[in-house]
Design a protein around this motif. Structure first.
Motif, PDB file in Angstrom:
ATOM      1  N   ASN A   1      -3.814   6.264   5.188  1.00  0.00           N
ATOM      2  CA  ASN A   1      -4.800   5.754   6.133  1.00  0.00           C
ATOM      3  C   ASN A   1      -4.590   4.264   6.398  1.00  0.00           C
ATOM      4  OD1 ASN A   1      -7.127   5.801   7.807  1.00  0.00           O
ATOM      5  ND2 ASN A   1      -8.374   5.058   6.108  1.00  0.00           N
TER       6      ASN A   1
ATOM      7  N   THR B   1       0.824  -1.200   0.000  1.00  0.00           N
ATOM      8  CA  THR B   1       0.000   0.000   0.000  1.00  0.00           C
ATOM      9  C   THR B   1       0.859   1.250   0.000  1.00  0.00           C
ATOM     10  OG1 THR B   1      -1.798   1.181   1.114  1.00  0.00           O
ATOM     11  CG2 THR B   1      -0.172   0.090   2.520  1.00  0.00           C
TER      12      THR B   1
ATOM     13  N   ASP C   1      -1.199   4.053   0.695  1.00  0.00           N
ATOM     14  CA  ASP C   1      -2.255   4.852   1.299  1.00  0.00           C
ATOM     15  C   ASP C   1      -1.917   5.164   2.761  1.00  0.00           C
ATOM     16  OD1 ASP C   1      -5.166   5.842   1.047  1.00  0.00           O
ATOM     17  OD2 ASP C   1      -5.215   4.606   2.851  1.00  0.00           O
TER      18      ASP C   1
ATOM     19  N   ARG D   1      -8.962   4.314  -1.673  1.00  0.00           N
ATOM     20  CA  ARG D   1      -7.496   4.334  -1.692  1.00  0.00           C
ATOM     21  C   ARG D   1      -7.053   4.520  -3.140  1.00  0.00           C
ATOM     22  NH1 ARG D   1      -7.149  -1.513   0.344  1.00  0.00           N
ATOM     23  NH2 ARG D   1      -5.048  -1.365  -0.495  1.00  0.00           N
TER      24      ARG D   1
ATOM     25  N   ASP E   1      -3.630   3.649  -4.390  1.00  0.00           N
ATOM     26  CA  ASP E   1      -3.217   2.248  -4.386  1.00  0.00           C
ATOM     27  C   ASP E   1      -3.615   1.524  -5.663  1.00  0.00           C
ATOM     28  OD1 ASP E   1      -1.853   2.137  -2.069  1.00  0.00           O
ATOM     29  OD2 ASP E   1      -3.425   1.218  -0.866  1.00  0.00           O
TER      30      ASP E   1
END
Length: 639
Positions: A333, A329, A331, A502, A505
């Motif tokens: 978050n 990832t 992202d 996302r 991603d």
């Protein structure tokens, strides 16, 4: 002909009826096998296989009827390169718009999806099945009378058609068919190696213990004769194995145990001038007695060792393989959620993972397990929605022998019991029936279970991780899920975001899934069409799309990637349009007068649908109910 010869690689013999196949297999097997190529089909191929030494070759690779002919003549495992509908489609494509009536020859059975290919191409394809050379000749005669435009088949069919002055095409296997066959060959070799390793370990175990062990087959022939047995009977294993047990062990009752199918435990037996304790236990495969294992000892230690080994074999396969480092990832978050999951892994409290299908819930569960203190124990996963309700209880909690009709006489450990000192992963826990919710609640309260039909309480030490894509709080309010169980499971909640949240991603993951790096420029352009796509299958759906394109892009070089997906039934416009209800406008009513505000709103709507329909103005005017001139005028006003 040797393509490579590395001593650490298994030896693969390719017996092929045509040259191109040898080139494809040799290239794709590099680094996996020493590929030895032989040329021949049907009977000739079978004769070649008879000359191959099983001590040298690990597996034989061939295709179609040739593989079946080979399989009847050799003890070496034979793997078939399976001809697929895609191979047939690839063979027909060069003759597109040239033929309307095709005869396809296939060995032994019908090929799925032939009718679908015929309908898609607007042609007629008749399939002829053959089992030998005579069948080919007979069917060729029929084809000659029916005046087919093209005959398609393997090498024997191709040459039979040519001899009869018929137009013919050789069906060849693509990279995906070869790759599947090589994977199967590798799996067979790995399975054989595991069997050899298992036998070596078993021999080591039997040789290291002090009790004498003799194992016989259904004909009372000795199969195993360990070192302690050599000492007891003053006879080497090489002189005992393969002989009738009566000639080796005097006054034995192994014959009677084989016939009666009943064990004899702790019996006294006179061996020379020595009395020893002997146990004779029949060996069963299903309901058939296939031999006897006989131990000579003063204590039943060998039986204890056998129980330990069996217990380890039962738990084999309950292993986690993914770590936090395997979660890809960019992202921010999701990276925070990974950090939170790492903190959770330090405790043994229950964890509840929330997330849509394909967001990686099991990936997180395995990572948490491997980062926890119970990482040496088993990771036992069960999908609560995949097992019928009437079987789920026995799968989870196990049962005692004779607990119900069809139960094993010795009983069975449940998955909760097998997860002892490890992690139990309950996927789709929201599908758990109410009755089992009550039983699971007791497990979380007392950390003990009782098998179905059992009387003994079994203490367990497990860590429970649950996962769901449903709203359990709402289910509790609707009395579909126990509130007390929800609070027991939801001690440490973790919510995994869907892929559509996302955005960064999507390209990052797609690049990692792409098998050919030279296609990266195409990938950016391709994903630009998906800016409004919802990715309801999340990462799993993205990977499937990229894998599909990696498989098909070489076969359809004249089509762009969107057209290739449409060929497989994926309609991007339809899917995106179905999600248009999610589109919302944000309008600043403080900027400009009413006319300017309305024009700004119109511009945003038109721009949105132009993106959705990939600049297809005809589809946009149909959707918005305006004229082409009106759309042209409005587009000119959009800056």
């Amino acid at each position: 002909m040797y393509k490579q010869n590395e001593p650490n690689l298994p030896n693969l013999a390719l017996i092929t009826p045509y040259q191109n196949l040898s080139h494809g297999v040799s290239q794709q097997s590099l680094g996996q096998f020493n590929c030895h190529v032989f040329h021949g089909s049907l009977d000739i191929a079978a004769q070649i296989a008879q000359t191959l030494n099983p001590d040298i070759y690990d597996v034989i690779l061939s295709r179609g009827g040739t593989a079946d002919f080979i399989d009847k003549t050799t003890e070496i495992p034979v793997v078939r390169i399976i001809t697929t509908a895609l191979d047939l489609l690839r063979s027909i494509m060069p003759y597109k718009n040239q033929v309307t009536k095709i005869a396809y020859f296939n060995f032994g059975s019908y090929l799925p999806s032939v009718e679908e290919i015929a309908q898609a191409m607007g042609i007629k394809i008749d399939e002829y099945i053959f089992h030998n050379s005579q069948d080919i000749e007979n069917n060729i005669d029929i084809c000659k009378k029916k005046k087919y435009d093209l005959i398609i088949g393997g090498t024997p069919v191709y040459f039979a058609a040519k001899r009869n002055n018929l137009k013919a095409a050789l069906i060849e296997n693509g990279t995906e068919s070869i790759d599947n066959a090589l994977r199967e060959a590798k799996a067979i070799i790995e399975t054989k190696q595991r069997q050899y390793n298992y036998l070596a370990r078993l021999e080591s175990i039997l040789s290291s213990i002090n009790e004498g062990i003799i194992v016989t087959d259904e004909r009372n022939t000795i199969l195993i004769f360990n070192k302690a047995a050599e000492r007891i009977f003053n006879l080497t294993a090489s002189n005992a194995i393969g002989k009738q047990v009566d000639l080796i062990v005097k006054n034995t009752r192994i014959n009677q145990v084989l016939l009666n199918r009943s064990p004899e435990i702790g019996e006294l037996q006179d061996i020379g001038n020595t009395l020893i304790i002997t146990s004779r236990i029949p060996i069963f495969n299903a309901n058939k007695c296939i031999g006897v294992v006989c131990s000579f000892s003063e204590t039943p230690q060998i039986q204890k060792a056998e129980r330990i080994i069996r217990g380890k074999l039962v738990k084999k396969g309950f292993n986690a393989k993914y770590k936090f480092d395997d979660i890809q990832t960019q992202d921010k978050n999701l990276k925070k959620i990974i950090s939170l999951a790492k903190i959770y892994s330090r405790t043994d409290a229950p964890i509840l993972l929330y997330g849509e299908s394909g967001t990686g819930k099991e990936l997180f569960a395995q990572s948490i397990h491997l980062a926890s203190q119970c990482n040496k124990g088993p990771f036992v996963a069960i999908n609560c929605a995949a097992i019928p309700e009437n079987l789920l209880e026995s799968e989870l909690f196990g049962y005692e022998g004779g607990a119900f009709t069809g139960a094993k006489k010795d009983g069975k450990e449940g998955l909760i019991e097998l997860a002892h000192n490890g992690t139990l992963f309950l996927d789709e826990v929201g599908e758990l029936p109410k009755l089992l919710q009550s039983r699971l609640l007791r497990v979380l309260q007392e950390y003990e279970i009782m098998r179905i039909g059992g009387k003994d309480v079994i203490p367990i030490n497990i860590r429970i991780i649950s996962a769901t894509n449903r709203n359990l709080e709402k289910m509790c309010a609707e009395n579909l899920f126990r509130t007390d169980l929800f609070h027991r499971l939801n001690v440490l909640p973790l919510t995994l975001p869907p892929l559509r949240e996302r955005k960064g991603d999507i390209l990052y993951l797609a690049k990692s899934f792409l098998k050919k790096q030279q296609d990266l420029p195409k990938l950016d352009q391709f994903l630009d069409n998906f800016k409004y796509y919802q990715w309801k299958g999340n990462v799993r759906e993205l990977k499937q799309l990229i894998d599909r394109l990696s498989l098909l892009s070489d076969s359809f070089p004249n089509l762009n990637w969107i057209e290739i997906l449409e060929l497989t039934g994926f309609a991007l416009n339809k899917v995106v349009t179905e999600n248009c209800s999610d589109f919302s406008l944000i309008i600043d009513i403080e900027k400009g007068n009413l006319k300017q505000i309305i024009q700004n709103m119109e511009n945003k709507i038109i721009k949105y649908y132009m993106d959705v329909y990939r600049q297809d103005q005809n589809k946009v005017i149909k959707k918005l109910g305006i004229s082409k001139m009106s759309l042209w005028r409005k587009l000119n006003n959009i800056t």
